[in-house]
Motif scaffolding. Sequence first.
Motif, mmCIF file in Angstrom:
data_model
loop_
_atom_site.group_PDB
_atom_site.id
_atom_site.type_symbol
_atom_site.label_atom_id
_atom_site.label_comp_id
_atom_site.label_asym_id
_atom_site.label_seq_id
_atom_site.Cartn_x
_atom_site.Cartn_y
_atom_site.Cartn_z
ATOM 1 N N LYS A 24 -42.135 77.026 72.706
ATOM 2 C CA LYS A 24 -43.321 78.095 72.963
ATOM 3 C C LYS A 24 -44.460 77.656 71.882
ATOM 4 C CE LYS A 24 -40.884 81.635 75.037
ATOM 5 N NZ LYS A 24 -40.762 83.376 74.989
ATOM 6 N N GLU A 25 -43.871 77.178 70.874
ATOM 7 C CA GLU A 25 -44.803 76.906 69.733
ATOM 8 C C GLU A 25 -44.211 75.829 68.994
ATOM 9 O OE1 GLU A 25 -47.789 79.638 67.137
ATOM 10 O OE2 GLU A 25 -45.398 79.898 66.253
ATOM 11 N N LEU A 26 -45.191 74.762 68.203
ATOM 12 C CA LEU A 26 -45.039 73.964 67.291
ATOM 13 C C LEU A 26 -45.659 74.071 66.095
ATOM 14 C CD1 LEU A 26 -45.055 70.667 69.738
ATOM 15 C CD2 LEU A 26 -42.994 71.897 68.777
ATOM 16 N N ILE A 27 -44.922 73.863 65.083
ATOM 17 C CA ILE A 27 -45.539 73.873 63.494
ATOM 18 C C ILE A 27 -45.304 72.765 62.759
ATOM 19 C CG2 ILE A 27 -45.550 75.189 61.544
ATOM 20 C CD1 ILE A 27 -43.897 77.605 62.816
ATOM 21 N N LEU A 28 -46.656 72.030 62.733
ATOM 22 C CA LEU A 28 -46.585 70.836 62.139
ATOM 23 C C LEU A 28 -47.106 70.856 60.734
ATOM 24 C CD1 LEU A 28 -48.118 68.655 65.142
ATOM 25 C CD2 LEU A 28 -45.796 68.524 64.104
ATOM 26 N N PRO A 29 -46.518 70.638 59.596
ATOM 27 C CA PRO A 29 -47.047 70.693 58.277
ATOM 28 C C PRO A 29 -47.858 69.091 58.205
ATOM 29 C CG PRO A 29 -44.777 71.265 58.083
ATOM 30 C CD PRO A 29 -44.933 70.745 59.776
ATOM 31 N N LEU A 30 -48.874 69.321 57.352
ATOM 32 C CA LEU A 30 -49.814 68.231 57.264
ATOM 33 C C LEU A 30 -49.234 67.167 56.375
ATOM 34 C CD1 LEU A 30 -53.300 69.864 56.824
ATOM 35 C CD2 LEU A 30 -51.953 69.474 59.027
ATOM 36 N N GLN A 31 -48.236 67.547 55.600
ATOM 37 C CA GLN A 31 -47.556 66.378 54.658
ATOM 38 C C GLN A 31 -46.228 66.489 55.066
ATOM 39 O OE1 GLN A 31 -48.396 66.654 50.516
ATOM 40 N NE2 GLN A 31 -47.393 65.163 49.999
ATOM 41 N N GLN A 32 -45.641 65.502 55.557
ATOM 42 C CA GLN A 32 -44.141 65.097 55.935
ATOM 43 C C GLN A 32 -43.310 64.108 54.984
ATOM 44 O OE1 GLN A 32 -43.388 65.775 60.088
ATOM 45 N NE2 GLN A 32 -45.020 67.120 60.526
ATOM 46 N N HIS A 33 -44.223 63.541 53.891
ATOM 47 C CA HIS A 33 -43.614 62.357 53.364
ATOM 48 C C HIS A 33 -44.048 62.364 52.055
ATOM 49 C CE1 HIS A 33 -47.686 61.913 54.683
ATOM 50 N NE2 HIS A 33 -47.870 60.877 53.615
ATOM 51 N N ILE A 34 -43.376 61.455 51.173
ATOM 52 C CA ILE A 34 -44.002 61.402 49.860
ATOM 53 C C ILE A 34 -45.177 60.634 49.807
ATOM 54 C CG2 ILE A 34 -43.527 60.128 47.856
ATOM 55 C CD1 ILE A 34 -40.495 60.015 48.351
ATOM 56 N N GLY A 35 -46.283 61.374 49.144
ATOM 57 C CA GLY A 35 -47.468 60.801 49.134
ATOM 58 C C GLY A 35 -48.467 61.989 49.242
ATOM 59 N N GLN A 36 -49.599 61.734 49.908
ATOM 60 C CA GLN A 36 -50.752 62.595 50.231
ATOM 61 C C GLN A 36 -50.949 63.069 51.667
ATOM 62 O OE1 GLN A 36 -54.431 61.444 48.339
ATOM 63 N NE2 GLN A 36 -53.640 61.624 46.220
ATOM 64 N N ALA A 37 -51.188 64.213 51.815
ATOM 65 C CA ALA A 37 -51.415 64.760 53.371
ATOM 66 C C ALA A 37 -52.888 64.075 53.734
ATOM 67 C CB ALA A 37 -51.533 66.159 53.352
ATOM 68 N N GLY A 38 -52.958 63.623 54.922
ATOM 69 C CA GLY A 38 -54.173 63.279 55.634
ATOM 70 C C GLY A 38 -55.248 64.375 55.716
ATOM 71 N N ASN B 160 -37.784 80.132 61.082
ATOM 72 C CA ASN B 160 -39.149 79.743 61.501
ATOM 73 C C ASN B 160 -39.585 78.376 60.827
ATOM 74 O OD1 ASN B 160 -40.987 80.284 63.570
ATOM 75 N ND2 ASN B 160 -42.413 81.061 61.799
ATOM 76 N N VAL B 161 -38.702 77.618 60.004
ATOM 77 C CA VAL B 161 -38.871 76.519 59.470
ATOM 78 C C VAL B 161 -39.074 75.233 60.124
ATOM 79 C CG1 VAL B 161 -38.419 74.824 57.751
ATOM 80 C CG2 VAL B 161 -38.384 77.222 56.983
ATOM 81 N N PRO B 162 -39.939 74.481 60.428
ATOM 82 C CA PRO B 162 -40.153 73.493 61.399
ATOM 83 C C PRO B 162 -39.260 72.348 61.072
ATOM 84 C CG PRO B 162 -42.082 73.449 60.144
ATOM 85 C CD PRO B 162 -41.236 74.541 59.618
ATOM 86 N N VAL B 163 -38.716 71.630 62.321
ATOM 87 C CA VAL B 163 -38.322 70.221 61.974
ATOM 88 C C VAL B 163 -39.441 69.238 61.536
ATOM 89 C CG1 VAL B 163 -37.301 68.281 63.254
ATOM 90 C CG2 VAL B 163 -36.558 70.704 63.780
ATOM 91 N N VAL B 164 -39.021 68.313 60.433
ATOM 92 C CA VAL B 164 -40.019 67.457 59.979
ATOM 93 C C VAL B 164 -39.564 65.981 60.212
ATOM 94 C CG1 VAL B 164 -41.246 69.119 58.392
ATOM 95 C CG2 VAL B 164 -39.333 67.659 57.604
ATOM 96 N N LYS B 165 -40.268 64.968 59.576
ATOM 97 C CA LYS B 165 -39.592 63.370 59.840
ATOM 98 C C LYS B 165 -38.283 63.323 59.279
ATOM 99 C CE LYS B 165 -44.534 61.991 60.215
ATOM 100 N NZ LYS B 165 -45.483 61.078 59.570
ATOM 101 N N ILE B 166 -38.056 63.939 58.224
ATOM 102 C CA ILE B 166 -36.537 63.697 57.341
ATOM 103 C C ILE B 166 -35.683 64.438 57.597
ATOM 104 C CG2 ILE B 166 -38.003 62.721 55.600
ATOM 105 C CD1 ILE B 166 -37.615 65.204 53.956
ATOM 106 N N THR B 167 -35.809 65.377 58.863
ATOM 107 C CA THR B 167 -34.816 66.569 59.098
ATOM 108 C C THR B 167 -33.763 65.817 60.099
ATOM 109 O OG1 THR B 167 -36.308 68.358 59.186
ATOM 110 C CG2 THR B 167 -34.235 68.661 60.300
ATOM 111 N N ASN B 168 -32.523 65.438 59.539
ATOM 112 C CA ASN B 168 -31.650 64.923 60.090
ATOM 113 C C ASN B 168 -30.067 65.679 60.761
ATOM 114 O OD1 ASN B 168 -30.476 65.110 57.751
ATOM 115 N ND2 ASN B 168 -29.771 62.848 57.304
#
Length: 785
Positions: free
Chosen positions: A41-55, A350-358
């Motif tokens: 029903k809803e997606l939660i996208l953190p702006l930073q999901q990697h090492i470095g800086q958010a866009g 309520n924590v979202p899945v990110v790029k490193i969530t295996n």
Amino acid sequence: MESIINRIDKNQFWKFHGGIHPPEQKFITENKPIRTLPLPKELILPLQQHIGQAGDLLVSVGDTVLKGQPLTSSAHPMAVPIHAPTSGKITAIKDSTIAHPSALKEPCLFIEPDGNDTWVKRNICNDYTKQSDSDLLQKISDAGISGMGGAGFPTYVKANTSAKIEFLIINAAECEPYITADDLLMKEHSPTIVDGINILHQIIKPENVLIGIEDNKPAAIKALQNATKNLDHIRVCIIPTKYPSGGEKQLIQILTGKEIPSGAIPSSQGIVMQNTATCFAIADAVINDIPLIRRVTTVTGLGLNKPQNVWALLGTPVNFLLEQCELHPHDKQRIIMGGPMMGFTLPSGNVPVVKITNCVLAPSAKEISDESTEVECIRCGQCADVCPAQLLPQELQWSAKAKDHQQLETLNLFDCIECGACAYVCPSHIPLVHYYRIGKAEIREHKQQEIKADKAKIRFEARKLRLERDKKAREEKQRKAAEARKAKMNSGTVEANNEMSAVAAALARVKAKKAQTSDTTSQDSTTEAAAKPKNPQIAAAIARAKAKKLANQVTDNSDITAEVDKTVEAKVENETPTENTADDKKSKVAAAIAKAKAKKLAKEQADEKTDVQNEITEETAVNDVSEADSKKAKIAATIAKAKAKKLAKEQVDEKTDDQNEIKEETTVNDVSEADSKKAKIAATIAKAKAKKLAKEQVDEKTDDQNEIIEETSVNDVSEADSKKAKIAATIAKAKAKKLAKEQEAEKSDNSQPDVEDTKAAEKKKRIAEAVAKAKAKKQQRLELN
């Protein structure tokens, strides 16, 4: 070089220090295919999901987005974008809890899916081999791909290396217990993984490609061997199962025997490593133009009815995954993101899945060991024995507790891969990895503060130099301008003369203004009363002062003269021959009358002065002034009235003293008859002087009244205030004239001497002499005053 390849071909590998063999528990999900989930029903996208800086955000609240549309963008080399996992609407942009051990909150995008799953326009690449290396790197960067094995390092940065690479190692070990995401991905999508490996090979151009995989994944090994059987540059390396053989440095050491020095990166040793899931994402991005918007995640644990691997869209809440796998919570329920060794407990679902969530692990109560209280380290050394990085975990823990950051860096804290092997074997149940994580965070923060301080210092020094330079430039500019003006003024031209005249005129104006200010100040100090604030009360006060002065002069002159005359008459009558009894009584009566008149006169004068003061006070009180001015006027009137009473009393006392003095003078013994004529002459002269003195006093009173009028008219007040001051002065003048007239009349009534017989004349002569002496003393005292 040949020896390494020969050892690999013979399946002879090196070993790393330490390591453990925990229960694998991979059987729960390893035989279940990857499942595609419905849209949440809803997606939660953190702006930073990697090492470095958010866009930087490219969208705002209320915008409609399409699947695969970029949501952020940045020119920073360590920033990669995020993309919309599906089509929908941006409902919010706010801070939310992210996938981090500290339960931090960071800016997140909230997307409400519209259910259409509408794609943005894509460009399919049929032959990636025709693409240039820069184009391939740009596609990898634009797709937002970062390391999916756990580190999250931007992939295009690692692939864009100028060093000569001997080995490109693909990490397929997946050594963590419970996790089977890469295993299932290799089983089902090994050709796509190989395409990704080939793309990296085209960009990096390594001499050899090694795929390291543990021997507990036979199906995945077979799938990779089939996909690479025609590729001579790729070797599938089957290594022994041991935790943590999937660590970057550990796998490099197993396959090549090389140890990466502390603080160095693998590319410095001619090695680049990528994860199998990262290779899949690279192929999907380059060939199908699909950015990183989903990944395979293992949802496992005996607390689930349907544990399995799923295609999870990035931003999917963990609660949604648990619902799809039918979680049965219990009292000790914990949700862990990552495996049991390197994962961390989530603060909420309520924590979202990110790029490193295996992996998302929901263990049952049996799988969770009883909580044991941490006790002191017994220095058994087991943690050091199993540490794959060959560190000293117990000393690191002591330094971390003491916050000795320098010692932590000396002990190479950042070489720790946080595998958790030390905590796994610790008999004291010390959560060692938690101490290390906190220590690393504190050191990073301290270094960031130092960097900021250094930058601030550099900026301050630069600003200081700039201000000094600007100041010197201004001074030089002003100096040159002054010299130019001076030269121009001294040139002798008409324009220069006019300019000099203008300067001289300006200086003259300044001097005149200064002199005028000085004169005004001097005039103000000389005429305090006139220059004080313009107020009717001031004029009234001046009138009261002048009236008081006039009353004093009248009392001191006319009253004393009249009293002397009365006393002379009384003494003459008192000094008549004793044989004339009738005349003696008459003289006593006359003396008593004169004394009574003198007292009456003094009283009338005191009353009249008091009336004058009251009239002046009443006149000043008539004005419509503020309440504060009225109070001040009343106070001034009361003070004036008291002073008038005191003055009247002093005048009465002074008259009494004069009369006593006259009495003492008239007690002089009989003088010779020869002096009788002189006495008469002196009496006549004294009488004339008294009349003249009285006239002068009347004239002086008139002059004083005129002076009062002039003084009161000096003040530059409004027309109403000037009229009031004139009224007060006129009243004072009228009162003074009335007083002088009454004194003249009374003096004329009491100034006729009785000179019928000779003896009386002689007595009068003596009295006249006494009066003359008294007047002389009185005149002397007046002059002194």
